[in-house]
Scaffold this motif. Structure first.
Motif, PDB file in Angstrom:
ATOM      1  N   SER A 257       0.833  -1.206   0.000  1.00  0.00           N
ATOM      2  CA  SER A 257       0.000   0.000   0.000  1.00  0.00           C
ATOM      3  C   SER A 257       0.864   1.252   0.000  1.00  0.00           C
ATOM      4  O   SER A 257       0.563   2.240  -0.680  1.00  0.00           O
ATOM      5  N   LEU A 258       1.960   1.205   0.760  1.00  0.00           N
ATOM      6  CA  LEU A 258       2.899   2.334   0.798  1.00  0.00           C
ATOM      7  C   LEU A 258       3.481   2.574  -0.591  1.00  0.00           C
ATOM      8  O   LEU A 258       3.547   3.722  -1.065  1.00  0.00           O
ATOM      9  N   LEU A 259       3.900   1.494  -1.262  1.00  0.00           N
ATOM     10  CA  LEU A 259       4.486   1.615  -2.594  1.00  0.00           C
ATOM     11  C   LEU A 259       3.466   2.134  -3.602  1.00  0.00           C
ATOM     12  O   LEU A 259       3.798   2.946  -4.470  1.00  0.00           O
ATOM     13  N   SER A 260       2.224   1.677  -3.489  1.00  0.00           N
ATOM     14  CA  SER A 260       1.195   2.118  -4.428  1.00  0.00           C
ATOM     15  C   SER A 260       0.898   3.606  -4.261  1.00  0.00           C
ATOM     16  O   SER A 260       0.720   4.330  -5.249  1.00  0.00           O
ATOM     17  N   SER A 272      -4.276   2.128 -12.802  1.00  0.00           N
ATOM     18  CA  SER A 272      -3.215   1.152 -13.081  1.00  0.00           C
ATOM     19  C   SER A 272      -2.584   0.648 -11.790  1.00  0.00           C
ATOM     20  O   SER A 272      -2.290  -0.544 -11.639  1.00  0.00           O
ATOM     21  N   VAL A 273      -2.369   1.553 -10.826  1.00  0.00           N
ATOM     22  CA  VAL A 273      -1.765   1.167  -9.551  1.00  0.00           C
ATOM     23  C   VAL A 273      -2.706   0.267  -8.762  1.00  0.00           C
ATOM     24  O   VAL A 273      -2.288  -0.738  -8.171  1.00  0.00           O
ATOM     25  N   ASN A 277      -2.037  -3.482  -7.313  1.00  0.00           N
ATOM     26  CA  ASN A 277      -2.147  -3.778  -5.879  1.00  0.00           C
ATOM     27  C   ASN A 277      -3.203  -4.852  -5.618  1.00  0.00           C
ATOM     28  O   ASN A 277      -3.020  -5.745  -4.777  1.00  0.00           O
ATOM     29  N   ASN A 278      -4.316  -4.785  -6.337  1.00  0.00           N
ATOM     30  CA  ASN A 278      -5.371  -5.798  -6.165  1.00  0.00           C
ATOM     31  C   ASN A 278      -4.880  -7.179  -6.591  1.00  0.00           C
ATOM     32  O   ASN A 278      -5.199  -8.184  -5.951  1.00  0.00           O
ATOM     33  N   ASP A 302       9.354  -2.752  -9.491  1.00  0.00           N
ATOM     34  CA  ASP A 302       9.508  -2.626 -10.941  1.00  0.00           C
ATOM     35  C   ASP A 302       8.184  -2.268 -11.606  1.00  0.00           C
ATOM     36  O   ASP A 302       8.123  -1.407 -12.490  1.00  0.00           O
ATOM     37  N   VAL A 303       7.119  -2.935 -11.172  1.00  0.00           N
ATOM     38  CA  VAL A 303       5.812  -2.715 -11.799  1.00  0.00           C
ATOM     39  C   VAL A 303       5.310  -1.299 -11.525  1.00  0.00           C
ATOM     40  O   VAL A 303       4.843  -0.606 -12.434  1.00  0.00           O
ATOM     41  N   PHE A 304       5.416  -0.853 -10.273  1.00  0.00           N
ATOM     42  CA  PHE A 304       4.956   0.499  -9.934  1.00  0.00           C
ATOM     43  C   PHE A 304       5.790   1.553 -10.654  1.00  0.00           C
ATOM     44  O   PHE A 304       5.271   2.597 -11.056  1.00  0.00           O
ATOM     45  N   THR A 305       7.098   1.295 -10.804  1.00  0.00           N
ATOM     46  CA  THR A 305       7.942   2.240 -11.537  1.00  0.00           C
ATOM     47  C   THR A 305       7.479   2.349 -12.985  1.00  0.00           C
ATOM     48  O   THR A 305       7.398   3.452 -13.550  1.00  0.00           O
TER      49      THR A 305
END
Length: 417
Positions: A257-260, A272-273, A277-278, A302-305
């Motif tokens: 959740s923090l990363l998202s 997209s985020v 996360n889901n 990597d995905v969030f970036t």
């Protein structure tokens, strides 16, 4: 008799020709082994040294067994593996796997990494009960073995990897994943040991400063540092909570959740985020090992970036990524638009327009955002004076620093502290 499983995936003739090229160029004998260590194909003669030694090798210490064990270890390491056999000769083994199942391996060797040592041979003779005459014959034959310096052996093992990792479609992906998992676990273990050795072990609180730094590094696209910080935080979780999978899963959900949130703040679209996360929350239910859990969480970086950059026009994607990485590493310097444009080999005016179009912020706004994020970390976790912090993050004027800080946070640096 049915053909070996390996040859149902790889054409025997093509593999033979590939390895014959390797043998001719490097000067090493090569064998193709099945999943149990049995020889399927041999390129080059069995060395006379080995023929003599095998007469005295007990069945329980067979070459087949040591080759099989080395292949399995190489698969878990995710790379070619250099090892010594019972007679202290060196080999390189590269496993061939499909869907993480060992189908066979490539064995290159034997060779030495130093000139033959008569004392070493006398030790081997004593261990295996080899009479004097055969020992002398072995010593004589040892002088005909190829000798490679350790640095060259490393290059040979890499060459074997590059040649063979693509032979099976799944093989290279699995190797990379295994290698990355092993590296991640070593970082986490180092972090655990650091926390255990801390003099503040009884009063150690959660390292929020590293969590904040993780957010900053993710926003600026510095994935390598972000992953190291994530692994440090995971090390703290294991140190504080133990290895209870369900507890670690709860912490993993918090970190995801923090990363998202950081990705959205960094410019990624919410939909997209949230999809990423889901999906992570769904996958979490089926994860049954701590290694897999940690690696899956690391993949999210990597995905969030990518989510933060997937809206960048394709012609400028790599350019803007390079620019953002450069800002991340040089924000404390007197960095100008012209410096950055020169770094990415573009006209300053065109680069300024492309940067604004791609990130939604001007170069100066983005640079100030990075500087303020770092100053927040320093204000919260150090005793440095405000003027020292302003200089450390790249502001030459304290009053301007305070003005920009308040614009981004709503507080003065003193109030924030």
């Amino acid at each position: 008799m049915s053909q070996p499983a390996l040859y149902s995936i790889i054409e025997k003739k093509a593999l033979h020709e590939l390895l014959e090229t390797f043998r001719q160029c490097i000067g090493l004998s090569v064998q193709v082994l099945d999943e149990n260590g049995e020889i399927l194909d041999s390129l080059g003669q069995t060395h006379r040294y080995c023929e003599i030694f095998k007469r005295y090798l007990p069945p329980k210490d067979s070459c087949i067994k040591i080759h099989s064990n080395a292949s399995k270890l190489a698969m878990s390491l995710g790379e070619a593996y250099i090892f010594s056999c019972h007679s202290n000769l060196n080999h390189i083994v590269f496993p061939l796997a499909n869907h993480n199942t060992l189908l066979g391996s490539i064995l290159a060797g034997p060779f030495l990494m130093d000139e033959p040592d008569s004392l070493l041979l006398s030790d081997i003779a004593g261990k295996y009960g080899i009479p004097t005459i055969p020992t002398l014959e072995m010593y004589e034959e040892a002088n005909t073995l190829p000798v490679f310096l350790p640095a060259k052996v490393t290059h040979i093992s890499r060459l074997l990897y590059y040649m063979c990792s693509g032979l099976i479609t799944d093989n290279k992906h699995q190797f990379i994943m295994n290698h990355n998992k092993l590296y991640q676990q070593s970082e986490i273990n180092e972090s655990i040991q650091t926390y255990k050795a801390s003099s503040l072990i009884n009063t150690r609180s959660y390292p929020y400063e590293k969590e904040k730094a993780l957010v900053t590094k993710l926003k600026t696209g510095d994935t390598a540092t972000a992953k190291s910080l994530l692994n440090d935080l995971l090390g703290y979780v294991f140190f504080a909570e133990g290895s209870n999978l369900q507890i670690v899963k709860s912490r993993a959900m918090e970190l995801s959740s923090l990363l998202s949130r950081a990705a959205i703040e960094g410019g990624a679209t919410s939909d997209s985020v949230l999809r990423v996360n889901n999906q992570f929350l769904k996958d979490l239910q089926s994860i049954q090992s701590l290694d897999d859990l940690c690696y899956r969480l690391q993949e999210n970086i990597d995905v969030f970036t990518e989510c933060m950059f997937d809206y960048i026009p394709s012609r400028g994607n790599e350019i803007i990524k390079r620019a953002i990485r450069y800002i991340s590493g040089n924000y404390s310097q007197n960095l100008t638009l012209e410096d950055l444009a020169e770094h990415v080999n573009l006209n300053p005016s065109y680069f300024s327009s492309l940067f604004k179009q791609s990130t939604g912020s001007s170069f100066r706004e983005y640079l100030n955002m990075v500087r303020i994020e770092e100053s927040k970390r320093l204000l919260a976790n150090t005793d440095y004076s405000i003027i020292d912090i302003s200089l450390a993050v790249g502001f030459e004027d304290q009053s301007y620093f305070s003005k920009v800080f308040k614009k981004y946070t709503g507080l003065t640096p003193k109030q924030f502290r």
